[in-house]
Design a protein around this motif. Structure first.
Motif, PDB file in Angstrom:
ATOM      1  N   HIS A 196       0.826  -0.933  -0.090  1.00 59.21           N
ATOM      2  CA  HIS A 196       0.039   0.082  -0.112  1.00 59.21           C
ATOM      3  C   HIS A 196       0.979   1.366   0.063  1.00 59.21           C
ATOM      4  CE1 HIS A 196      -0.350  -0.586   4.846  1.00 59.21           C
ATOM      5  NE2 HIS A 196       1.011  -0.750   4.329  1.00 59.21           N
ATOM      6  N   ARG A 222       0.181  -6.691  -4.738  1.00 58.04           N
ATOM      7  CA  ARG A 222      -0.219  -7.830  -3.929  1.00 58.04           C
ATOM      8  C   ARG A 222      -0.447  -8.880  -4.882  1.00 58.04           C
ATOM      9  NH1 ARG A 222      -4.779  -4.646  -0.235  1.00 58.04           N
ATOM     10  NH2 ARG A 222      -3.539  -2.630   0.082  1.00 58.04           N
ATOM     11  N   GLN A 235      -2.533   3.261  -5.828  1.00 56.96           N
ATOM     12  CA  GLN A 235      -3.186   4.036  -4.799  1.00 56.96           C
ATOM     13  C   GLN A 235      -2.773   5.400  -4.780  1.00 56.96           C
ATOM     14  OE1 GLN A 235      -2.362   1.823  -0.896  1.00 56.96           O
ATOM     15  NE2 GLN A 235      -4.276   0.506  -1.301  1.00 56.96           N
ATOM     16  N   GLU A 237      -2.532   7.897  -1.313  1.00 56.78           N
ATOM     17  CA  GLU A 237      -2.504   8.024   0.092  1.00 56.78           C
ATOM     18  C   GLU A 237      -2.712   9.536   0.418  1.00 56.78           C
ATOM     19  OE1 GLU A 237      -1.840   5.413   1.816  1.00 56.78           O
ATOM     20  OE2 GLU A 237      -1.863   5.714   3.817  1.00 56.78           O
ATOM     21  N   PHE A 276      -8.490  -0.463  10.802  1.00 52.62           N
ATOM     22  CA  PHE A 276      -7.006  -0.551  10.230  1.00 52.62           C
ATOM     23  C   PHE A 276      -6.195  -0.298  11.249  1.00 52.62           C
ATOM     24  CE2 PHE A 276      -9.773   1.195   6.848  1.00 52.62           C
ATOM     25  CZ  PHE A 276      -9.469   0.286   5.761  1.00 52.62           C
ATOM     26  N   PHE A 278      -3.397   0.811  11.388  1.00 56.00           N
ATOM     27  CA  PHE A 278      -2.742   2.334  11.619  1.00 56.00           C
ATOM     28  C   PHE A 278      -3.592   3.440  11.804  1.00 56.00           C
ATOM     29  CE2 PHE A 278      -3.982   1.984   6.988  1.00 56.00           C
ATOM     30  CZ  PHE A 278      -3.584   0.541   6.862  1.00 56.00           C
ATOM     31  N   THR A 279      -4.975   3.395  11.932  1.00 48.95           N
ATOM     32  CA  THR A 279      -5.937   4.290  12.151  1.00 48.95           C
ATOM     33  C   THR A 279      -6.805   3.853  13.272  1.00 48.95           C
ATOM     34  OG1 THR A 279      -7.249   3.733  10.230  1.00 48.95           O
ATOM     35  CG2 THR A 279      -5.873   5.478   9.915  1.00 48.95           C
ATOM     36  N   GLY A 309     -10.351   3.696   2.389  1.00 50.72           N
ATOM     37  CA  GLY A 309     -10.313   3.315   3.653  1.00 50.72           C
ATOM     38  C   GLY A 309      -9.759   4.510   4.350  1.00 50.72           C
ATOM     39  N   SER A 310      -9.958   4.800   5.792  1.00 47.93           N
ATOM     40  CA  SER A 310      -9.527   5.896   6.224  1.00 47.93           C
ATOM     41  C   SER A 310      -9.479   6.038   7.730  1.00 47.93           C
ATOM     42  CB  SER A 310     -10.431   7.329   5.622  1.00 47.93           C
ATOM     43  OG  SER A 310     -11.506   6.785   6.157  1.00 47.93           O
ATOM     44  N   GLY A 311      -9.178   7.004   8.338  1.00 48.50           N
ATOM     45  CA  GLY A 311      -9.206   7.081   9.843  1.00 48.50           C
ATOM     46  C   GLY A 311      -8.597   8.306  10.386  1.00 48.50           C
ATOM     47  N   ALA A 332      -5.563  10.144   7.786  1.00 47.83           N
ATOM     48  CA  ALA A 332      -5.218   9.533   6.755  1.00 47.83           C
ATOM     49  C   ALA A 332      -6.313   8.860   5.913  1.00 47.83           C
ATOM     50  CB  ALA A 332      -4.095   8.455   7.075  1.00 47.83           C
TER      51      ALA A 332
END
Ligand code: PHE
Length: 380
Positions: A196, A222, A235, A237, A276, A278-279, A309-311, A332
């Motif tokens: 990612h 992947r 992607q 980011e 996730f 990381f969030t 995806g986020s957070g 993010a």
């Protein structure tokens, strides 16, 4: 005194000038004439060898010096040297003139009328992924986000550990990671093809500190392959770090982005709680859409389509990037570029992006000279 010697020699030759002078005048006239006529460097080189080369005519005359009286030699020696110099400088001047003329001819021949239209069959097209990357960059640029980049081959620390995904974490397995081969005894940190763009979060925090507002577009990998998955995809980011950033800022930013990107006013988003590493908290984000006669319409109706995806950035992730989580916070998100390209431009099969089929590229590609901007129009 010189005059006297000269007069002497004249008398000896009995032809108004000493013999060697006559020969020199002839040589000078002959070679300067030839040099003036020479059409290229090869001709000049042939003249140089014949005139002032080791076995050239001037050298032959030099050899005659030995047979002269000391007085004759005193006059003829310097004169021969002067002749040699004169021929050499004529050669050099002509060589420069030929080079100038060649350059002039090239400049004339290679002249190009840039106002002519591009021949349509020759015109390449911009790949939809490049186009969409430009569009995304233009929109986030307007919102004050800079572009950051990172390596596609990264250490597992940047790809996983720093993002709060420790060694045993199931997310490592879920991501179908490509590991780089390691020779036995190689004790460098393990490298992976990044799964990612999130490792660029860490790299940018390390390099720039807070506050921060960046996007990082790029390829990720992947081990997966079907109509909606390819082993390499793209992607973008997003990362914003500041003193008081909240999920509300995230939602506003994303809705601004999607409205601009899909060129539809006021697109709504729906946040679904997710996870996730990381969030915290984490959310998956859907955009509003509807299906009319089998056609997808973005930004209207009551259907929802998942797009990213986020957070809020996890405190451990801030710390791994060298940023104090007691002072700073941020949001993010990570979004599939290929996926939003498919949605916007009605491209049904992800795999076609990477087939390099010319007919496909002509059909889905974009005019090569159009730069997407918010004012000039993002697409065509
Ligand atoms: N890195 C996540 C993925 O590839 C996306 C994501 C990025 C989620 C940033 C939250 C925050 O699925």
């Amino acid at each position: 005194m010189q005059g006297g010697l000269y007069l002497d020699a004249v008398l000896v030759a009995g032809a108004g000038k000493p013999e060697v002078d006559v020969v020199m005048d002839d040589l000078k006239a002959k070679y300067l004439g030839q040099i003036a006529q020479a059409g290229d460097e090869a001709a000049l080189e042939a003249i140089r060898l014949a005139a002032v080369g080791k076995k050239g005519e001037v050298a032959l005359q030099m050899r005659e010096l030995g047979r002269m009286t000391p007085e004759e030699r005193q006059a003829a020696g310097p004169a021969l040297n002067a002749l040699k110099d004169e021929i050499n400088s004529a050669l050099a001047a002509k060589k420069a003139a030929l080079a100038d003329a060649a350059l002039d001819a090239r400049l004339r021949d290679e002249w190009l009328d840039v106002t002519l239209p591009v021949r349509p069959r020759r015109e390449g097209t911009i790949h939809p992924i490049s186009q969409v990357t430009e569009e995304v960059t233009a929109i986030f640029g307007e919102l004050g986000f800079a572009v950051a980049e990172g390596p596609r081959i990264d250490t597992d620390w940047y790809n996983f550990d720093a993002l709060n995904i420790p060694g045993h974490h199931p997310a490592r397995a879920e991501m179908d990671t490509f590991y780089m081969h390691r020779a036995e005894g190689d004790n460098r940190p393990p490298h992976v093809l990044r799964t990612h763009t999130s490792p660029v979060q860490i790299r940018t925090m390390e390099a720039q500190g807070a506050p921060l507002r960046i996007i990082c577009p790029g390829g990720v990998y992947r081990a997966d392959y079907d109509q909606t998955h390819t082993p390499m995809f793209h992607q973008v980011e997003g990362l914003a770090i500041d003193k008081d950033i909240s999920m509300a800022n995230l939602k506003w930013t994303l809705e601004e982005f999607f409205s601009a990107f899909f060129e539809v006013e006021g697109i709504k988003t729906r946040f679904r709680a997710s996870h996730f590493p990381f969030t915290e908290p984490s959310a998956e984000v859907d955009i509003q859409c509807s299906w009319v006669d089998g056609q997808l319409r973005i930004g209207e109706g009551d259907g929802w389509m998942e797009v990213l995806g986020s957070g809020m950035v996890h405190p451990k992730v801030l710390a791994a990037g060298g940023i104090d989580p007691n002072e700073w916070q941020g949001f993010a998100f990570g979004m599939g570029i290929d996926r939003i390209a498919m949605l916007k431009y009605g491209i049904p099969d992800l795999r076609a992006f990477f087939d390099s089929d010319l007919r496909w590229l002509r059909h889905y590609g974009f005019a090569s000279l159009d730069q997407p901007t918010l004012r000039g129009g993002l697409s065509r």
